[in-house]
Design a protein around this motif. Sequence first.
Motif, PDB file in Angstrom:
ATOM      1  N   VAL A 100     112.186  -6.295 -32.899  1.00 36.54           N
ATOM      2  CA  VAL A 100     112.372  -7.588 -32.240  1.00 36.54           C
ATOM      3  C   VAL A 100     113.190  -8.527 -33.126  1.00 36.54           C
ATOM      4  O   VAL A 100     114.071  -9.260 -32.645  1.00 36.54           O
ATOM      5  CB  VAL A 100     111.010  -8.204 -31.872  1.00 36.54           C
ATOM      6  N   LYS A 101     112.917  -8.513 -34.427  1.00 37.30           N
ATOM      7  CA  LYS A 101     113.643  -9.382 -35.349  1.00 37.30           C
ATOM      8  C   LYS A 101     115.124  -9.013 -35.406  1.00 37.30           C
ATOM      9  O   LYS A 101     115.990  -9.893 -35.460  1.00 37.30           O
ATOM     10  CB  LYS A 101     113.026  -9.308 -36.746  1.00 37.30           C
ATOM     11  N   ILE A 102     115.427  -7.726 -35.398  1.00 37.31           N
ATOM     12  CA  ILE A 102     116.832  -7.310 -35.410  1.00 37.31           C
ATOM     13  C   ILE A 102     117.523  -7.779 -34.138  1.00 37.31           C
ATOM     14  O   ILE A 102     118.672  -8.244 -34.175  1.00 37.31           O
ATOM     15  CB  ILE A 102     116.937  -5.782 -35.583  1.00 37.31           C
ATOM     16  N   ALA A 103     116.829  -7.698 -33.012  1.00 37.85           N
ATOM     17  CA  ALA A 103     117.407  -8.202 -31.765  1.00 37.85           C
ATOM     18  C   ALA A 103     117.729  -9.690 -31.895  1.00 37.85           C
ATOM     19  O   ALA A 103     118.798 -10.150 -31.461  1.00 37.85           O
ATOM     20  CB  ALA A 103     116.444  -7.959 -30.611  1.00 37.85           C
ATOM     21  N   ARG A 104     116.816 -10.448 -32.494  1.00 38.50           N
ATOM     22  CA  ARG A 104     117.060 -11.882 -32.669  1.00 38.50           C
ATOM     23  C   ARG A 104     118.273 -12.118 -33.561  1.00 38.50           C
ATOM     24  O   ARG A 104     119.127 -12.967 -33.270  1.00 38.50           O
ATOM     25  CB  ARG A 104     115.832 -12.552 -33.276  1.00 38.50           C
ATOM     26  N   GLU A 105     118.379 -11.350 -34.646  1.00 39.04           N
ATOM     27  CA  GLU A 105     119.516 -11.493 -35.552  1.00 39.04           C
ATOM     28  C   GLU A 105     120.837 -11.168 -34.853  1.00 39.04           C
ATOM     29  O   GLU A 105     121.893 -11.715 -35.222  1.00 39.04           O
ATOM     30  CB  GLU A 105     119.320 -10.590 -36.769  1.00 39.04           C
ATOM     31  N   GLU A 106     120.774 -10.309 -33.855  1.00 36.77           N
ATOM     32  CA  GLU A 106     121.976  -9.946 -33.112  1.00 36.77           C
ATOM     33  C   GLU A 106     122.212 -10.848 -31.904  1.00 36.77           C
ATOM     34  O   GLU A 106     123.116 -10.596 -31.104  1.00 36.77           O
ATOM     35  CB  GLU A 106     121.889  -8.479 -32.667  1.00 36.77           C
ATOM     36  N   GLY A 107     121.398 -11.896 -31.778  1.00 35.06           N
ATOM     37  CA  GLY A 107     121.583 -12.841 -30.687  1.00 35.06           C
ATOM     38  C   GLY A 107     121.107 -12.334 -29.339  1.00 35.06           C
ATOM     39  O   GLY A 107     121.628 -12.740 -28.291  1.00 35.06           O
ATOM     40  N   LEU A 108     120.086 -11.475 -29.342  1.00 42.57           N
ATOM     41  CA  LEU A 108     119.569 -10.878 -28.110  1.00 42.57           C
ATOM     42  C   LEU A 108     118.143 -11.337 -27.852  1.00 42.57           C
ATOM     43  O   LEU A 108     117.329 -11.435 -28.770  1.00 42.57           O
ATOM     44  CB  LEU A 108     119.598  -9.348 -28.213  1.00 42.57           C
ATOM     45  N   TRP A 109     117.849 -11.611 -26.585  1.00 44.47           N
ATOM     46  CA  TRP A 109     116.482 -11.881 -26.155  1.00 44.47           C
ATOM     47  C   TRP A 109     115.753 -10.564 -25.961  1.00 44.47           C
ATOM     48  O   TRP A 109     116.371  -9.492 -25.924  1.00 44.47           O
ATOM     49  CB  TRP A 109     116.487 -12.712 -24.864  1.00 44.47           C
ATOM     50  N   VAL A 110     114.440 -10.626 -25.798  1.00 47.48           N
ATOM     51  CA  VAL A 110     113.621  -9.421 -25.615  1.00 47.48           C
ATOM     52  C   VAL A 110     112.667  -9.632 -24.451  1.00 47.48           C
ATOM     53  O   VAL A 110     112.021 -10.680 -24.344  1.00 47.48           O
ATOM     54  CB  VAL A 110     112.827  -9.072 -26.890  1.00 47.48           C
ATOM     55  N   VAL A 111     112.589  -8.630 -23.577  1.00 52.42           N
ATOM     56  CA  VAL A 111     111.533  -8.529 -22.571  1.00 52.42           C
ATOM     57  C   VAL A 111     110.588  -7.436 -23.053  1.00 52.42           C
ATOM     58  O   VAL A 111     110.988  -6.282 -23.220  1.00 52.42           O
ATOM     59  CB  VAL A 111     112.095  -8.176 -21.184  1.00 52.42           C
ATOM     60  N   LEU A 112     109.357  -7.815 -23.296  1.00 46.58           N
ATOM     61  CA  LEU A 112     108.381  -6.922 -23.919  1.00 46.58           C
ATOM     62  C   LEU A 112     107.461  -6.332 -22.864  1.00 46.58           C
ATOM     63  O   LEU A 112     106.967  -7.038 -21.994  1.00 46.58           O
ATOM     64  CB  LEU A 112     107.571  -7.708 -24.950  1.00 46.58           C
ATOM     65  N   ARG A 113     107.202  -5.022 -22.991  1.00 47.40           N
ATOM     66  CA  ARG A 113     106.374  -4.329 -22.001  1.00 47.40           C
ATOM     67  C   ARG A 113     105.255  -3.552 -22.699  1.00 47.40           C
ATOM     68  O   ARG A 113     105.266  -2.327 -22.753  1.00 47.40           O
ATOM     69  CB  ARG A 113     107.257  -3.407 -21.172  1.00 47.40           C
ATOM     70  N   PRO A 114     104.253  -4.280 -23.206  1.00 47.02           N
ATOM     71  CA  PRO A 114     103.158  -3.610 -23.914  1.00 47.02           C
ATOM     72  C   PRO A 114     101.994  -3.248 -23.003  1.00 47.02           C
ATOM     73  O   PRO A 114     100.838  -3.242 -23.426  1.00 47.02           O
ATOM     74  CB  PRO A 114     102.743  -4.671 -24.946  1.00 47.02           C
ATOM     75  N   SER A 115     102.291  -2.976 -21.752  1.00 38.08           N
ATOM     76  CA  SER A 115     101.238  -2.646 -20.797  1.00 38.08           C
ATOM     77  C   SER A 115     100.381  -1.506 -21.336  1.00 38.08           C
ATOM     78  O   SER A 115     100.877  -0.658 -22.078  1.00 38.08           O
ATOM     79  CB  SER A 115     101.868  -2.232 -19.469  1.00 38.08           C
ATOM     80  N   PRO A 116      99.115  -1.463 -20.955  1.00 36.72           N
ATOM     81  CA  PRO A 116      98.287  -0.358 -21.455  1.00 36.72           C
ATOM     82  C   PRO A 116      98.860   0.994 -21.061  1.00 36.72           C
ATOM     83  O   PRO A 116      98.705   1.981 -21.769  1.00 36.72           O
ATOM     84  CB  PRO A 116      96.929  -0.606 -20.800  1.00 36.72           C
ATOM     85  N   TYR A 117      99.570   1.012 -19.926  1.00 34.50           N
ATOM     86  CA  TYR A 117     100.202   2.238 -19.426  1.00 34.50           C
ATOM     87  C   TYR A 117     101.700   1.994 -19.322  1.00 34.50           C
ATOM     88  O   TYR A 117     102.129   0.967 -18.813  1.00 34.50           O
ATOM     89  CB  TYR A 117      99.616   2.594 -18.059  1.00 34.50           C
ATOM     90  N   VAL A 118     102.510   2.935 -19.818  1.00 38.01           N
ATOM     91  CA  VAL A 118     103.957   2.733 -19.803  1.00 38.01           C
ATOM     92  C   VAL A 118     104.720   3.746 -18.961  1.00 38.01           C
ATOM     93  O   VAL A 118     105.887   3.509 -18.639  1.00 38.01           O
ATOM     94  CB  VAL A 118     104.526   2.733 -21.243  1.00 38.01           C
ATOM     95  N   CYS A 119     104.132   4.878 -18.627  1.00 35.28           N
ATOM     96  CA  CYS A 119     104.853   5.973 -17.957  1.00 35.28           C
ATOM     97  C   CYS A 119     105.929   6.499 -18.893  1.00 35.28           C
ATOM     98  O   CYS A 119     105.650   7.263 -19.793  1.00 35.28           O
ATOM     99  CB  CYS A 119     105.429   5.532 -16.615  1.00 35.28           C
TER     100      CYS A 119
END
Length: 612
Positions: A100-119
């Motif tokens: 996530v930090k590298i994404a921020r350094e590259e000027g990118l937002w993040v959509v996080l999907r920590p659902s208990p189930y991911v498929c």
Amino acid sequence: MRKWIVIVTVFLLMHQWVSAQATHDFKYGDEHFLLDGKPFQMISGEIHYPRVPREAWRHRMKMAKAMGINTIGTYVFWNVHEPQQGVYDFAGNHDIAAFVKIAREEGLWVVLRPSPYVCAEWEFGGYPYWLQNIKGLKVRSTEPQYLAAYKNYIQQVGKQLAPYLVTHGGNIVMVQFENEYGSYGADKEYLSINQQMFVDAGFDCLLYTCDPAKDVAKGYLPGFLPAVNGLDRPEQVKGLVRKYHDGKGPFFVAEWYPAWFDWWGEKHHRVPAEDYSGKLDELLGAGLSINMYMFHGGTTRGYMNGANCYDTSFYEPQISSYDYDAPLDEAGNATQKFLEFRKVIQKNLPVGQSLPEVPAAKPSITLPAIKFTNATDLFSVLPAPVKSARPLTFEALKQAYGFVLYRTLQPGGRKGMLSIKELRDYGIVFINGKRVGVLDRRKKQDSLEVDLPSGTATIDILVENMGRINFGPNLLKNEKGITSRVSLNGMELLGWQMYSLPFEGVNKLSFAKPVKIKEAPVLRKGVFELAATGDTYLDMRQWGKGCVWINGHHLGRYWSIGPQQTLYVPAEWLKKGKNEVVVLELLTPGQTELTGLSKPVLDVLAPGNGVQ
């Protein structure tokens, strides 16, 4: 005095850093997402951190920016971060906070999907195997033991990631609290409890769910944004979201599919760029936000591939390559799809904005032919066995992945049908050390004729976990190994020894000088020298079935049935000078040479190996 000056200075610097980060506001508008009060069109691309070497995360994000991506989507994988109950891992390639930090350094937002189930075509849909050892536990439900286990885990995830929420000055703008739940159930109480767990874990930001269009009614929670998966028509997306979100937007296609994944024994999926560039243009032109699944698939290394099994009539384990025919190929290079989508995104950018240049393709190399100098047969590296009257599952042995050798000694001098009830998933049968047959769950093969020689006969069954089910109604039918009974001519065989062979690593194995191995599975070790490093591919077409490690890194599985015939070796895991390769070969132990290629082979099927 100097000590206090240092402390005050550090405090002031930290305060300045937090203040500098806390400059953004992200909300829902009636039609659009609002970033600092202005409409924001999210063009997100999915990248899964465990599927990409940590050393390459930044490169993949630079490629994302070059295509016009402004947000990175990723799941968070429970079985990666809590491999054993109460044991947490957020280091190395599992350092989601660093991602996530590298994404921020590259000027990118993040959509996080920590659902208990991911498929995610991921082992057990992201659930850790040990959940199955808790009697009565029921995933994706209000069952107390499940909720307690999940609460412990999501609290740990919150500690890692809550500081990077946009509400705390970070770049995580939204968090998904369930994933395609409507395709599994419709319990709103469960959804509500799950959502509250996220809040309690520190996720005080915008929360949402996502479901395929046909399942939104069952999978959304009133009051939260229902994102839609798989739709291409803007009016369909808008109509569906408005129906369940008080007549308002914003409108988010949480999984927009430009291609698809592969499984063993079936052809490689390819979707021409032109089939989807027009659909992308239509969505972006209508102002909708998307998350492209996948922008870059990478590789499902180790034993982390999942499997589809909608009913008991078939089983489809996925391959190790997660190339996905995505805009970035498995090695992270731009494809034609990347270039076509880039044109579409550039066309839809606000006036005056432009995209950065596309980074040059990464160099690739061809490895020299590798001659293996050391080998050992599998039967020579067996650990101490666990004994039981009946076969024990992987779970009962507290083993997550890999292989188990089941052994029983029986009176010989007889023939008959050896049957294994509920074999999961692939078994090689030996009588007195000689291979007599293979059983494959994909093909519903669970028995074969055997001839036990006179005297005491040793029956060995080497069972491979080919990946737990990751989608559908059978999530709770995911025990591995021999899960029921073994019989000969209908009579149950008792008295078993189980040898756990997880093969998580191979560094501790001892290898002999070259030996001829005709029957048993073999482990071969070789060394090769490189003057320069680069991405490369191991050509496994002359081999049978197994796994490969390079410099201690597990590259994944290979299987001659295809469609995948190569294993990707990232440049980041090679070094100038000596490199070590280890191959676990199950079916063709006489193979002694391994060659390389500069390009992958992902679309070659061996005749007669598909499932009818």
